[in-house]
Motif scaffolding. Structure first.
Motif, PDB file in Angstrom:
ATOM      1  N   THR B  46      29.029 -95.460  60.587  1.00 17.24           N
ATOM      2  CA  THR B  46      28.210 -94.752  59.602  1.00 17.24           C
ATOM      3  C   THR B  46      27.877 -93.344  60.102  1.00 17.24           C
ATOM      4  N   LEU B  47      27.459 -93.261  61.367  1.00 13.89           N
ATOM      5  CA  LEU B  47      27.103 -91.952  61.929  1.00 13.89           C
ATOM      6  C   LEU B  47      28.323 -91.036  62.001  1.00 13.89           C
ATOM      7  N   TYR B  48      29.453 -91.589  62.398  1.00 14.92           N
ATOM      8  CA  TYR B  48      30.687 -90.785  62.476  1.00 14.92           C
ATOM      9  C   TYR B  48      31.088 -90.278  61.086  1.00 14.92           C
ATOM     10  N   MET B  49      30.889 -91.102  60.077  1.00 12.56           N
ATOM     11  CA  MET B  49      31.218 -90.647  58.718  1.00 12.56           C
ATOM     12  C   MET B  49      30.304 -89.496  58.319  1.00 12.56           C
ATOM     13  N   LEU B  50      29.014 -89.622  58.673  1.00 16.59           N
ATOM     14  CA  LEU B  50      28.058 -88.568  58.308  1.00 16.59           C
ATOM     15  C   LEU B  50      28.294 -87.292  59.124  1.00 16.59           C
ATOM     16  N   ALA B  51      28.906 -87.436  60.303  1.00 15.58           N
ATOM     17  CA  ALA B  51      29.209 -86.263  61.127  1.00 15.58           C
ATOM     18  C   ALA B  51      30.543 -85.631  60.743  1.00 15.58           C
ATOM     19  N   GLY B  52      31.238 -86.245  59.793  1.00 14.52           N
ATOM     20  CA  GLY B  52      32.517 -85.698  59.344  1.00 14.52           C
ATOM     21  C   GLY B  52      33.672 -86.036  60.275  1.00 14.52           C
ATOM     22  N   LEU B  53      33.456 -86.976  61.194  1.00 15.94           N
ATOM     23  CA  LEU B  53      34.508 -87.314  62.158  1.00 15.94           C
ATOM     24  C   LEU B  53      35.361 -88.488  61.703  1.00 15.94           C
ATOM     25  N   VAL B  54      34.867 -89.238  60.740  1.00 16.61           N
ATOM     26  CA  VAL B  54      35.618 -90.357  60.165  1.00 16.61           C
ATOM     27  C   VAL B  54      35.494 -90.239  58.645  1.00 16.61           C
ATOM     28  N   GLY B  55      36.609 -90.328  57.969  1.00 20.88           N
ATOM     29  CA  GLY B  55      36.584 -90.225  56.508  1.00 20.88           C
ATOM     30  C   GLY B  55      36.270 -91.571  55.887  1.00 20.88           C
ATOM     31  N   PRO B  56      35.410 -91.608  54.858  1.00 20.85           N
ATOM     32  CA  PRO B  56      35.114 -92.896  54.221  1.00 20.85           C
ATOM     33  C   PRO B  56      36.287 -93.395  53.379  1.00 20.85           C
ATOM     34  N   THR B  57      36.378 -94.705  53.244  1.00 21.58           N
ATOM     35  CA  THR B  57      37.403 -95.275  52.366  1.00 21.58           C
ATOM     36  C   THR B  57      36.997 -95.059  50.911  1.00 21.58           C
ATOM     37  N   SER B  58      35.706 -95.231  50.644  1.00 23.88           N
ATOM     38  CA  SER B  58      35.180 -94.927  49.306  1.00 23.88           C
ATOM     39  C   SER B  58      33.692 -94.610  49.434  1.00 23.88           C
ATOM     40  N   GLY B  59      33.125 -94.167  48.327  1.00 20.87           N
ATOM     41  CA  GLY B  59      31.722 -93.768  48.331  1.00 20.87           C
ATOM     42  C   GLY B  59      31.581 -92.339  48.827  1.00 20.87           C
ATOM     43  N   LYS B  66      24.198 -81.358  49.416  1.00 20.32           N
ATOM     44  CA  LYS B  66      25.598 -80.974  49.189  1.00 20.32           C
ATOM     45  C   LYS B  66      26.511 -82.133  49.549  1.00 20.32           C
ATOM     46  N   GLU B  67      27.553 -82.283  48.761  1.00 23.43           N
ATOM     47  CA  GLU B  67      28.507 -83.360  49.012  1.00 23.43           C
ATOM     48  C   GLU B  67      29.213 -83.067  50.341  1.00 23.43           C
ATOM     49  N   LEU B  68      29.155 -84.010  51.294  1.00 27.34           N
ATOM     50  CA  LEU B  68      29.563 -83.757  52.682  1.00 27.34           C
ATOM     51  C   LEU B  68      31.010 -83.295  52.814  1.00 27.34           C
ATOM     52  N   HIS B  69      31.922 -84.031  52.208  1.00 27.61           N
ATOM     53  CA  HIS B  69      33.341 -83.719  52.408  1.00 27.61           C
ATOM     54  C   HIS B  69      33.686 -82.330  51.868  1.00 27.61           C
ATOM     55  N   ARG B  70      33.145 -82.027  50.702  1.00 29.15           N
ATOM     56  CA  ARG B  70      33.486 -80.757  50.054  1.00 29.15           C
ATOM     57  C   ARG B  70      32.819 -79.561  50.732  1.00 29.15           C
ATOM     58  N   HIS B  71      31.597 -79.776  51.216  1.00 27.59           N
ATOM     59  CA  HIS B  71      30.832 -78.639  51.761  1.00 27.59           C
ATOM     60  C   HIS B  71      30.616 -78.759  53.262  1.00 27.59           C
ATOM     61  N   PHE B  72      31.512 -79.463  53.951  1.00 25.37           N
ATOM     62  CA  PHE B  72      31.318 -79.702  55.390  1.00 25.37           C
ATOM     63  C   PHE B  72      31.123 -78.400  56.177  1.00 25.37           C
ATOM     64  N   LEU B  73      31.899 -77.377  55.815  1.00 30.82           N
ATOM     65  CA  LEU B  73      31.849 -76.128  56.591  1.00 30.82           C
ATOM     66  C   LEU B  73      30.487 -75.448  56.506  1.00 30.82           C
ATOM     67  N   SER B  74      29.806 -75.592  55.371  1.00 27.82           N
ATOM     68  CA  SER B  74      28.479 -74.972  55.262  1.00 27.82           C
ATOM     69  C   SER B  74      27.391 -75.892  55.817  1.00 27.82           C
ATOM     70  N   ILE B  75      27.657 -77.200  55.863  1.00 30.49           N
ATOM     71  CA  ILE B  75      26.672 -78.161  56.377  1.00 30.49           C
ATOM     72  C   ILE B  75      26.699 -78.193  57.915  1.00 30.49           C
ATOM     73  N   ALA B  76      27.898 -78.132  58.498  1.00 27.47           N
ATOM     74  CA  ALA B  76      28.077 -78.353  59.948  1.00 27.47           C
ATOM     75  C   ALA B  76      27.186 -77.481  60.841  1.00 27.47           C
ATOM     76  N   PRO B  77      27.005 -76.184  60.544  1.00 29.59           N
ATOM     77  CA  PRO B  77      26.165 -75.384  61.457  1.00 29.59           C
ATOM     78  C   PRO B  77      24.707 -75.833  61.516  1.00 29.59           C
ATOM     79  N   SER B  78      24.256 -76.559  60.479  1.00 29.63           N
ATOM     80  CA  SER B  78      22.861 -77.015  60.465  1.00 29.63           C
ATOM     81  C   SER B  78      22.721 -78.444  60.966  1.00 29.63           C
ATOM     82  N   MET B  79      23.818 -78.970  61.495  1.00 24.92           N
ATOM     83  CA  MET B  79      23.827 -80.375  61.893  1.00 24.92           C
ATOM     84  C   MET B  79      24.184 -80.465  63.383  1.00 24.92           C
TER      85      MET B  79
END
Lengths: 263, 299
Positions: B46-59, B66-79
């Motif tokens: 779960t944590l790896y999915m939220l960190a963008g290191l593992v892609g979810p199968t669904s959901g 912001k939707e994580l997968h689409r906006h990862f680049l703008s989310i990552a600096p604040s995480m």
């Protein structure tokens, strides 16, 4: 995207500059050039020593250099996958394909550095201990020293393209295998296996490694006092190398995009 | 206060194994949320999915709205992310590892502040290859804190730390949440640490969220459970055992652990005094996270 690739590339270059293996490769190719003196000695006897350069360059670059390049690049991603340090990069605002492109650029930079080292070593030794006064045949200067040097430089630039294909190939293997040892072994082994079977199977024109020698043919012909054309071999070199780069990078990006980064 | 993290039917499948199953979870801004579960429960995935290191199968997951997968680049600096057993470039110093990490984010930061926060300032010029497990763990936290993130995702942050370093790390995390309103999502096996640090606790079992509650409510006093300090526990236990309003009695050295059927401590006290026992104390027992955890797992 270009800015992120650039920053990731700079990150990779800075890391590479701190690793001993990077310098070991450079030392080894220079030693290979120096060892060519045993077979093709140079001397200040009034005769040009292009034969030494023509002999030493393929040995240092296409034989040892190729091995070093494959070894270096096939560890680029697998090492990070194996240790988990890839997570350090990918939790930052960097996409996986950008990370791979930066790795590919690092590999190309390494290849270029090896080429520069070989060029400097071959021409440096020949200039220091021999003569490079153009190619003379029957008392007539067939090619001037500048003609031969330009042919070498064009060859050195052109060889970057199949070398980039070698880098893409090794990076692809590196994303498919988590263990560095297996990645290096697999990449070298597969490259050798394909090189052995490509002629009996008559597929050599379609394999990028066939064209690693091509850029030096014009230079070698000049050294022998013979004129030579860059075409059509250069066209085949460009086609197969660029197609290989595209395929290898596509496979690498697909593989890494699906990879679970939990160690 | 809005949600910092929101997952919706987040699912991760590895072949036939369902690592995370339809996980819907909300973490509010400034909140410290603990993820508890047995090994292989799906916490780390779960944590790896939220960190963008593992892609979810669904959901999907939403972070900072912001939707994580689409906006990862703008989310990552604040995480800030600390993975389990964080890996670094061993041939570089701790400072250089952090400097390079900041460069990737295209941010000019002072690495000394991050090193100082985790007590590694003096070791900053040492190569990471010489670091102990605990030092690597602290460097992992420094890396997570480097960009002054507003969200921290931490997988087993105290793993490999000695008790003093554990205490310091928990204090630092609590301070970040209280003073800087940093949202923290943390997984741990250490129940007492989770109880000490977290505002809310979620239990994941076999990939599913089975329980989620506020920690202060979970750790409140349970009026039905009391410790009775008295002079003759064995004899008192025998007399209490058959009573209808007693659920269970356990004998401990110098005391009894009694579970009542209802909140009727006064009845228990009156019974023992009338029977002639000399009571020195009746102490209500605080619920523990372990009680809650085992109950949630039906153990």
């Amino acid at each position: 995207m270009i800015g992120r690739i650039w920053h990731t590339y700079c990150f990779e270059v800075e890391k590479a500059a701190r690793r001993k293996f990077t310098y070991l490769g450079l030392i080894l190719v220079v030693l290979a050039v120096a060892s060519a003196l045993l077979v093709r000695p140079v001397a200040r006897d009034g005769e040009s020593d292009y034969a030494f350069i023509a002999y030493a360059t393929p040995i240092a670059l296409n034989l040892l250099g190729l091995l070093l390049l494959v070894t270096y690049c096939s560890g680029l991603v697998s090492t990070e996958l194996g240790s988990g340090s890839i997570c350090l990069v990918l939790v930052r605002p960097v996409r996986r394909h950008e990370f791979l492109i930066a790795k590919m650029l690092l590999g190309v930079t390494y290849a270029a550095t090896l080429t520069v080292a070989v060029t400097a070593a071959t021409w440096g030794i020949a200039l220091a201990f021999g003569d490079l006064t153009g190619v003379v045949y029957g008392g007539e200067t067939v090619f001037t020293g500048a003609d031969v040097f330009v042919a070498y430089l064009l060859g050195a630039l052109l060889v970057m393209i199949p070398q980039a294909a070698v880098v893409a190939y090794a990076v692809m293997i590196s994303t498919l295998v988590r263990s560095t040892g297996a990645a290096i072994g697999g990449a070298v082994g597969l490259l050798l296996a394909v090189d052995i079977i490509k002629y009996p199977l008559r597929i050599s024109p379609f394999i990028f490694s066939t064209y690693l020698e091509t850029p030096w043919r014009v230079f070698t012909s000049y050294c022998d006092g013979l004129d030579a054309s860059w075409f059509p071999d250069t066209a085949y070199l460009l086609l197969t190398s660029i197609a290989s780069i595209v395929v290898f990078m596509a496979v690498a990006i697909f593989s890494l995009s699906r990879r679970d980064l939990r160690t | 206060m809005g949600n910092c993290i929101q997952t919706s039917h987040l699912t991760k499948r590895y072949g036939k194994v369902l690592a995370v199953d339809d996980l819907t979870l909300e973490v509010q801004t400034g909140e410290v949320m603990g993820l508890l579960g047995l090994n292989g429960a799906g916490k780390s995935t779960t944590l790896y999915m939220l960190a963008g290191l593992v892609g979810p199968t669904s959901g999907d997951a939403t972070i900072f709205g912001k939707e994580l997968h689409r906006h990862f680049l703008s989310i990552a600096p604040s995480m800030g992310v600390l993975v389990e057993r964080p890996a670094f470039y061993d041939y570089l110093t701790a400072r250089d590892n952090l400097k390079l990490s900041a460069r990737l984010a295209q941010r000019d930061v002072t690495v000394d502040r991050a090193l100082d926060r985790v007590g590694l300032l003096s070791a900053g010029r040492k190569k990471v290859g010489t670091f102990s497990t605990g030092m690597r763990q602290r460097l992992g936290l420094a890396q997570a804190l480097l960009l002054e993130p507003s969200l921290l995702i931490l997988d087993e942050p105290t793993s490999g730390l000695d008790p003093e370093a554990t205490h310091d790390m928990l204090a630092l995390l609590r301070q970040l949440a209280d003073e800087a309103q940093v949202t923290i999502l943390v997984s741990s096996h250490m129940l007492h640490e989770v109880g000490q640090l977290c505002d809310r606790v979620a239990i994941i079992h076999e990939g599913r969220l089975i329980s989620c509650d506020r920690t202060d409510a979970l750790l409140s006093y349970d009026e039905r459970r009391v410790e009775v300090l008295l002079d003759a526990p064995e004899s008192a236990a025998k007399r209490l055992a058959g009573l209808p309003w007693i659920e269970s009695v356990e004998i401990r050295p110098g005391r009894l652990d009694v579970v009542l059927r209802e909140d009727n401590v006064h009845q228990l006290t009156a019974f023992l005094v009338t029977a002639g026992y000399r009571l020195t104390g009746v102490i209500p027992r605080q619920r523990t996270l372990q009680d809650y955890f085992l109950k949630a797992l039906n153990r």
